[in-house]
Each structure stands twice: as C-alpha cells, then as structure tokens.
Scaffold this active site. Structure first.
Site, PDB file in Angstrom:
ATOM      1  N   ALA A  64       0.879  -1.170   0.000  1.00 17.21           N
ATOM      2  CA  ALA A  64       0.000   0.000   0.000  1.00 17.21           C
ATOM      3  C   ALA A  64       0.914   1.217   0.000  1.00 17.21           C
ATOM      4  O   ALA A  64       1.726   1.385   0.911  1.00 17.21           O
ATOM      5  CB  ALA A  64      -0.907  -0.001   1.225  1.00 17.21           C
ATOM      6  N   SER A  65       0.798   2.050  -1.014  1.00 12.98           N
ATOM      7  CA  SER A  65       1.737   3.151  -1.203  1.00 12.98           C
ATOM      8  C   SER A  65       1.479   4.299  -0.236  1.00 12.98           C
ATOM      9  O   SER A  65       0.426   4.382   0.408  1.00 12.98           O
ATOM     10  CB  SER A  65       1.646   3.655  -2.647  1.00 12.98           C
ATOM     11  OG  SER A  65       1.934   2.616  -3.545  1.00 12.98           O
ATOM     12  N   MET A  66       2.459   5.191  -0.139  1.00  9.28           N
ATOM     13  CA  MET A  66       2.313   6.384   0.686  1.00  9.28           C
ATOM     14  C   MET A  66       1.095   7.182   0.224  1.00  9.28           C
ATOM     15  O   MET A  66       0.964   7.471  -0.969  1.00  9.28           O
ATOM     16  CB  MET A  66       3.548   7.283   0.553  1.00  9.28           C
ATOM     17  CG  MET A  66       4.812   6.735   1.133  1.00  9.28           C
ATOM     18  SD  MET A  66       6.224   7.831   0.806  1.00  9.28           S
ATOM     19  CE  MET A  66       5.716   9.304   1.718  1.00  9.28           C
TER      20      MET A  66
END
Length: 351
Positions: A64-66
């Site tokens: 899950a990306s920033m």
C-alpha cells in the site's frame, strides 16, 4: 478507533485506508500482527508511509503506497465524475475505491491485477466497503479491452516500458503512472493521448514497485570487475558523485537507458566511493574520492557513458526532472518510447 487528524489517508485523500489493509504488515523486516502489536500496526497504517502487504520470501511483492504519493498520481490523472477508468494493479483495492469516489455513480472503475491472491483480496476489501469496482485477474500490460474505451488509465506500479494496448484503449484520454529508468527512483508522468501517441512531462517523485515482468535482474553479489586501473574521465570526484542520491540521479538515468547501478563505500569527502554500473549483464565500476585517484574496472564503454551523462548534466545547468518529458507512440506490443529535454522537439533519447 476513530479517524483523527493524523490519519494521513483521510487527510490527503478523503478516505481511510485502514479497512483495506491486511491484519499483518511487513514492517522493519518482520511481520507485524494487528492482534499482537495493535499500536505499531495502527501507527504504520495511519501514517504517510508505504507498507508492504505481501512478500515472496523476504522480497516485497505487493504494498500500500504512501498516501501523499497516491495523491500525486491521482491529481495527475485528473479523474472527473462520469469517467470510465482502468486501473493497472489492484493492490489492496484502496486506490480503486478512491477512483470510484471521484468518478461517482455515473462513472466506472475496472482494476486488473496479475496476482490471483492480491486480486481476490482487493475484491473482498471493495465488497466489504460497499464500493462498486470490477476486479479482474489478468495481465495489466494487455489492459482490459472489453471495458474500453477508457477516459483514464491509472497505473499503480512503476513502468519501464509502456504498452501500445493502453494507448489504444485510452485514445483521447490520459494515462497517469510512475515511470523511470532502471537507474533511479521513478517520477509521476501523465500522458495525454491523441492519434496513437501519448505525451507528458515528468512530475513528482513516485517510489513504486516495478511491474513484475519489467523488474531488473537482481544483483546476486558484487561483480568481479577485473583489474583496477587509473582513469581520466575529465571530471573531479565531486562531479562524479554529484548526481548520486540526489535529483540528478533521475536525469543521469534518462541519459543511460537500460543501466542499473549500486554504490559502495562511505562519504567520498573522507575516503573512496565506488559506483557500480550494469547494462545487459555487462559490469563496470568507477571509484573516486577526496585525495584518492579516480579508478575504474570493467567495461570501458559503460564507464565512458556514465561520465558523458554526468558531464551533460553539469553542462546543461544541472536540470531537474521537470525539464524532461516522455513521448510514447504505438508500435507493436511495446510502444516506442522517447525521452526529451525542454520540449517534445528538443534533444531526445530512445528508451
């Protein structure tokens, strides 16, 4: 736990990502369970950080990306109510939910994911959240022809090569993605598509996992470069080191298609640093530092290409990534890629 001002995903994107995250996150080299370490899990889940959600052994394979980087790509994609959107890479399903929030009840979102496990988890998360998104398990490089044409293609993995399929399925629309050379961290680029061609300028830094089929071959060990020899590259140690780890690294990578690198050694102010270079299985290295001679090992052409790219960067005033852009043109399975400086008609490099 209620939403609080420090919940980065809510603050930046308007929707909480925690319902989309698995109960175990890979943090600091180990799995952290929500049940066993709830405070640490919540801290990571609610912060503006990327979190790994799947590994292959100890190698991260899905994340899950920033939230701040997710926001950058969503802004570049410029999704509007009523749009038809194709997402490449489902991840946790969170960005698909954000896209659906933006297209509204009269728009549609389809997400294609190559990993069956990841696709199934994204589908469950979206269903549990009551978000109407179609999740398809398949090869995102081929797009999803049956749902097109699309107004937008939103890409959640870093790309090295853009497929012609996206240009065909998003004719007259926009493709937003992380893109970069193998040498460096990626940048966001939004390609406006017309007549089989997409054109856009590089924007914010975007550190994403590279599409699985396009990942560089891992270096198993430091290569054996052969005899170390003195070399005169016409650059002092400060210039050889200047782009590494800074904004110049992306630009040097644009000038060195297909080249990957590593660095070893400490601060060149106090000793020697070595930049190791690889292209098509051929290796070279350049060593430099204050008070030590510049040396090289391995392939002479690769060494000279690195020095020429660094010299070009300095000769042109150390331009940042925003001075460059990308043009992709339909051409077989892989689109033809051309990186340009200044304008689409400026100096260019084939990728």
């Amino acid at each position: 736990m209620s939403d609080a001002p420090d919940n980065a995903s809510v603050r930046l994107l308007g929707r909480d990502r925690t319902p989309f995250l698995p109960d175990r996150l890979w943090l600091d080299g180990a799995w952290v369970s929500r049940a066993d370490r709830p405070a640490r899990w919540e801290e990571a889940a609610r912060a503006d950080v990327a979190v790994t959600t799947q590994t292959r052994g100890v190698v991260p394979s899905s994340s899950a990306s920033m939230p701040s980087v997710v926001a950058d790509i969503l802004d570049a994609c410029a999704v509007r109510p009523g749009h038809r959107v194709l997402e490449i890479g489902a991840g946790t399903g969170y960005t698909a939910a954000l896209l659906k929030d933006r297209v509204g009840p009269h728009g549609s979102v389809a997400s294609i994911e190559v990993d069956p496990e990841v696709a199934a988890r994204a589908r469950r998360n979206l269903d549990a959240a009551g978000v109407d998104v179609e999740v398809v398990c398949g090869d995102g490089f081929a797009g999803l022809k049956r749902g097109g044409p699309y107004d937008r293609v939103h890409v959640t993995c870093a790309m090295r090569h853009v497929p012609t399929a996206w240009l065909e399925q998003c004719a007259g629309g926009r493709i937003a993605m992380p893109w970069g050379p193998a040498f460096s961290t990626d940048r966001v680029v939004a390609l406006d598509v017309a007549d089989g061609q997409g054109v856009g300028r590089f924007g914010a830094v975007a550190s994403f996992m590279v599409m699985r089929a396009q990942r560089s071959r891992a270096w198993d060990a430091w290569p054996e470069g052969g005899e170390t020899r003195p070399v005169d590259l016409g650059l002092d140690w400060r210039r050889l080191d200047g782009p590494l780890g800074g904004f110049g690294e992306f630009v040097v990578g644009l000038l060195l298609p297909g080249v990957t690198h590593r660095t070893s050694g400490g601060d060149p102010e106090d000793g020697e640093r070595v930049v190791w270079l690889e292209r098509d299985g051929v290796y070279a290295s350049v060593g430099f530092g204050a008070g030590v001679p510049t040396t090289a090992t391995g392939d002479e052409r690769l060494i000279r290409d690195y020095a020429d790219a660094v010299a070009w960067w300095y000769d042109h005033g150390r331009p940042e990534s925003a001075g460059f852009g990308l043009t992709v043109t339909a051409d077989g399975e892989r689109a033809h890629q051309r990186v340009w400086f200044g304008s689409p008609h400026g100096p260019a490099w084939e990728h």
